[in-house]
Design a protein around this motif. Structure first.
Motif, PDB file in Angstrom:
ATOM      1  N   THR A 177       0.832  -1.205   0.000  1.00  0.00           N
ATOM      2  CA  THR A 177       0.000   0.000   0.000  1.00  0.00           C
ATOM      3  C   THR A 177       0.866   1.253   0.000  1.00  0.00           C
ATOM      4  OG1 THR A 177      -1.757  -1.189   1.181  1.00  0.00           O
ATOM      5  CG2 THR A 177      -1.851   1.211   1.201  1.00  0.00           C
ATOM      6  N   ASP A 178       1.921   1.247   0.801  1.00  0.00           N
ATOM      7  CA  ASP A 178       2.832   2.398   0.832  1.00  0.00           C
ATOM      8  C   ASP A 178       3.450   2.634  -0.542  1.00  0.00           C
ATOM      9  OD1 ASP A 178       2.360   2.779   3.512  1.00  0.00           O
ATOM     10  OD2 ASP A 178       4.178   1.747   4.186  1.00  0.00           O
ATOM     11  N   ARG A 179       3.880   1.570  -1.189  1.00  0.00           N
ATOM     12  CA  ARG A 179       4.544   1.716  -2.496  1.00  0.00           C
ATOM     13  C   ARG A 179       3.549   2.116  -3.587  1.00  0.00           C
ATOM     14  NH1 ARG A 179       9.747  -0.065  -2.681  1.00  0.00           N
ATOM     15  NH2 ARG A 179      10.517  -1.123  -0.804  1.00  0.00           N
ATOM     16  N   LEU A 180       2.354   1.583  -3.529  1.00  0.00           N
ATOM     17  CA  LEU A 180       1.337   1.975  -4.508  1.00  0.00           C
ATOM     18  C   LEU A 180       0.971   3.446  -4.355  1.00  0.00           C
ATOM     19  CD1 LEU A 180      -1.078  -1.111  -4.381  1.00  0.00           C
ATOM     20  CD2 LEU A 180       0.478  -0.503  -6.247  1.00  0.00           C
ATOM     21  N   ALA A 181       0.960   3.938  -3.111  1.00  0.00           N
ATOM     22  CA  ALA A 181       0.634   5.348  -2.862  1.00  0.00           C
ATOM     23  C   ALA A 181       1.655   6.277  -3.508  1.00  0.00           C
ATOM     24  CB  ALA A 181       0.551   5.615  -1.363  1.00  0.00           C
ATOM     25  N   GLN A 217      10.283  -6.560  -0.172  1.00  0.00           N
ATOM     26  CA  GLN A 217      10.838  -6.938  -1.466  1.00  0.00           C
ATOM     27  C   GLN A 217       9.761  -7.557  -2.362  1.00  0.00           C
ATOM     28  OE1 GLN A 217      14.191  -9.233   0.367  1.00  0.00           O
ATOM     29  NE2 GLN A 217      15.398  -8.238  -1.213  1.00  0.00           N
ATOM     30  N   VAL A 218       8.893  -8.347  -1.753  1.00  0.00           N
ATOM     31  CA  VAL A 218       7.769  -8.909  -2.509  1.00  0.00           C
ATOM     32  C   VAL A 218       6.855  -7.777  -2.978  1.00  0.00           C
ATOM     33  CG1 VAL A 218       5.787 -10.462  -2.439  1.00  0.00           C
ATOM     34  CG2 VAL A 218       7.886 -11.063  -1.215  1.00  0.00           C
ATOM     35  N   ALA A 219       6.570  -6.823  -2.086  1.00  0.00           N
ATOM     36  CA  ALA A 219       5.722  -5.684  -2.440  1.00  0.00           C
ATOM     37  C   ALA A 219       6.321  -4.888  -3.592  1.00  0.00           C
ATOM     38  CB  ALA A 219       5.525  -4.779  -1.225  1.00  0.00           C
ATOM     39  N   GLU A 220       7.617  -4.656  -3.536  1.00  0.00           N
ATOM     40  CA  GLU A 220       8.285  -3.905  -4.603  1.00  0.00           C
ATOM     41  C   GLU A 220       8.159  -4.616  -5.942  1.00  0.00           C
ATOM     42  OE1 GLU A 220      12.706  -2.022  -5.647  1.00  0.00           O
ATOM     43  OE2 GLU A 220      12.427  -3.307  -3.901  1.00  0.00           O
ATOM     44  N   LYS A 221       8.324  -5.934  -5.925  1.00  0.00           N
ATOM     45  CA  LYS A 221       8.205  -6.697  -7.163  1.00  0.00           C
ATOM     46  C   LYS A 221       6.786  -6.656  -7.700  1.00  0.00           C
ATOM     47  CE  LYS A 221       9.819  -9.490 -10.339  1.00  0.00           C
ATOM     48  NZ  LYS A 221      10.866  -9.060 -11.296  1.00  0.00           N
ATOM     49  N   MET A 222       5.805  -6.714  -6.837  1.00  0.00           N
ATOM     50  CA  MET A 222       4.411  -6.669  -7.273  1.00  0.00           C
ATOM     51  C   MET A 222       4.098  -5.343  -7.966  1.00  0.00           C
ATOM     52  SD  MET A 222       2.495  -8.463  -4.020  1.00  0.00           S
ATOM     53  CE  MET A 222       0.941  -8.850  -4.841  1.00  0.00           C
ATOM     54  N   VAL A 259      11.919 -13.082  -7.768  1.00  0.00           N
ATOM     55  CA  VAL A 259      11.513 -11.921  -6.980  1.00  0.00           C
ATOM     56  C   VAL A 259      12.721 -11.078  -6.622  1.00  0.00           C
ATOM     57  CG1 VAL A 259      10.477 -11.159  -4.804  1.00  0.00           C
ATOM     58  CG2 VAL A 259       9.454 -13.042  -6.082  1.00  0.00           C
ATOM     59  N   PHE A 260      13.825 -11.730  -6.246  1.00  0.00           N
ATOM     60  CA  PHE A 260      15.029 -10.960  -5.982  1.00  0.00           C
ATOM     61  C   PHE A 260      16.252 -11.805  -6.289  1.00  0.00           C
ATOM     62  CE2 PHE A 260      14.233 -13.222  -2.049  1.00  0.00           C
ATOM     63  CZ  PHE A 260      15.483 -13.549  -1.554  1.00  0.00           C
TER      64      PHE A 260
END
Length: 220
Positions: free
Chosen positions: A19-23, A188-193, A212-213
């Motif tokens: 959510t933070d990265r999508l924002a 790291q998973v969130a960043e990849k998504m 993923v990494f």
């Protein structure tokens, strides 16, 4: 099509980082987080909606956008039994995926698990595999499935088994043949998504741990 992302499991380790990265992502105009308890966010792009996950059908109008990120999950200990865990990790996830498909969402992104298989003798890996089979049959234009191993990061509650694993696994996974089971940080998973959501891809794709990494990012 609206550049809206829906996130379920937004208060979990991966979901909160996602959510933070999508924002911060310029390709996302709006984020709807569906949570069981209020989960406000500092970004004006994030709209939090409290939902009764046992009655997801009542919230079908919220499953409209371009992306559905599914990070929902629990443990047997938290749920109280394997059957209760199955309700969260399989049944509720399946209902959300079906609502997203009916709502016209084009890209579905799922956090599954390394070793997921509907034929597994392990109840957790079995339910993850069953969910994968269910969502693969839904009419999404694109489905991206992520299969991380043990997830590392700060949680709102203690998972003793995962805490012990976070100490032991990095050492064990230096041995030949065990590297594919090494742990990975939730962010790291969130960043990849988020990265996958920005680029074209095939109708069905799986991301294993190594995808993923790379080795240089293995947590120490």
């Amino acid at each position: 099509m609206s550049a809206t992302a829906i996130v379920i499991g937004a208060t979990g380790l991966v979901g909160a980082a996602l959510t933070d990265r999508l924002a911060e992502a310029p390709h996302i105009e709006k984020i709807i987080t569906l949570t069981r308890r209020p989960a406000p966010h500092a970004s004006a792009k994030v709209e939090n909606r409290v939902a009764d996950f046992a009655r997801l059908e009542d919230y079908g109008e919220l499953f409209r956008g371009r992306w559905l990120f599914s990070c929902l999950g629990t443990t047997r200990r938290q749920a109280g039994s394997i059957e209760a865990q199955r309700q969260v990790d399989l049944i509720m996830q399946q209902q959300a995926a079906e609502l997203g498909a009916r709502g016209g969402i084009s890209h579905y992104l799922l956090v599954s698990s390394s070793g997921a298989s509907a034929q597994s003798s392990n109840p957790y890996l079995k339910m993850k595999g069953e969910l994968e089979e269910v969502v693969r049959a839904l009419p999404y234009e694109r489905i991206s499935i992520f299969r991380p191993s043990l997830l590392l990061g700060e949680r709102n509650h203690l998972r003793l088994g995962e805490k012990l694993g976070s100490w032991i696994l990095p050492l064990l996974c230096t041995l030949p043949g065990l590297r594919r089971f090494r742990p990975i940080r939730g962010d790291q998973v969130a960043e990849k998504m988020v990265q996958v959501s920005t680029t074209p891809g095939p109708a069905l794709e799986f991301f294993s741990l190594d995808e993923v990494f790379p080795d240089k990012n293995v947590p120490s």
